[in-house]
Design an enzyme around this catalytic site. Sequence first.
Site, PDB file in Angstrom:
ATOM      1  CD  GLU A  17      54.821   4.225 -45.414  1.00 13.74           C
ATOM      2  OE1 GLU A  17      56.030   3.961 -45.475  1.00 13.74           O
ATOM      3  OE2 GLU A  17      54.016   3.943 -46.324  1.00 13.74           O
ATOM      4  CB  SER A 153      56.818   1.971 -42.988  1.00 16.63           C
ATOM      5  OG  SER A 153      57.531   3.042 -43.559  1.00 16.63           O
ATOM      6  CB  SER A 287      66.637   5.166 -43.643  1.00 17.56           C
ATOM      7  OG  SER A 287      65.401   5.653 -43.150  1.00 17.56           O
TER       8      SER A 287
END
Length: 312
Positions: A17, A153, A287
């Site tokens: 990530e 994620s 996000s």
Amino acid sequence: MTTSPRVAVLAGGLTHERDVSLRSGRRVAEALRTSGLEVSVHDIDADLIPALVALRPDVVWPIVHGPTGEDGAVSHVVELLGLRLVGSGPHEARVAWNKPVAKAVLERAGVHTPAYATLPHTLFRELGATSVLDAIVARLGLPLVVKPSRGGSALGVSWVTTADELPRAMVECFAYGDIALVERAVTGTEVAVSVVDLGDGPLALPAVEIVTDGPYDYDARYNAGRTEYFAPARLTPDEAAAVAGVALRVHHELGLSRLSRSDLILRPDGVVEFIEVNVAPGMTETSLLPQAAEAAGYELPALYRALVEASL
């Protein structure tokens, strides 16, 4: 506290990530600079500790996704250096990062979460994969969700609708970790509820509803166009209060600090199922916490500065 605290934002690291962490860190740093703060951004490498020792920032904000960030390791190093943190301490982060442990803690507190099994890779070699997988299906039924016990994620996550799909899902999961969490799939309205504490106690931001054509995987999360978000979520007042209450309960029961994001599913019968919690939420342009903050009427620079000041 100085009128203009110096903030060290930590982003990057050597995880799957990394790119998301760098994007999140840059956006938070830009917002904090807009609010008038002095900000430096640091990667997770051999230069980090000397840089923090030399800089002695007023507060450190770790925005490191994946291992070493969300598992509390980096936060522990920051505390060892005698520096303040934005976010949860290392011990609380470690519990939240371990999905089966977090689920067990919350189950004992009365929070609903899907039935699950936790299976290390070594168990398959010792007991035989076929027998173990047959037992999973017999106990939990189908469909199932397979995911690494630690991670974010949606990396290594698979939705399994038939028993024949389960072996491949396990292989993909073990590519991202040596322990798999297999849980009964729950359907309903998928929402993310972010919690912030600006000094007066935890506050749940408006829920963000997530609608995807297919699984809410890594590509759907970070590439615009694949996912539709509704902020605030299309919920009744009672439903909105229910999901907010669960997110606040998660934040409290796990002892989290300053900010968190709980991923939840509101079933058609009104029961809220806890899926997982994130102590270092993504802060990219797609996000969920930034979307929730804007839905609540916050300007991001002011909100992030308030989080920094509360941490001091």
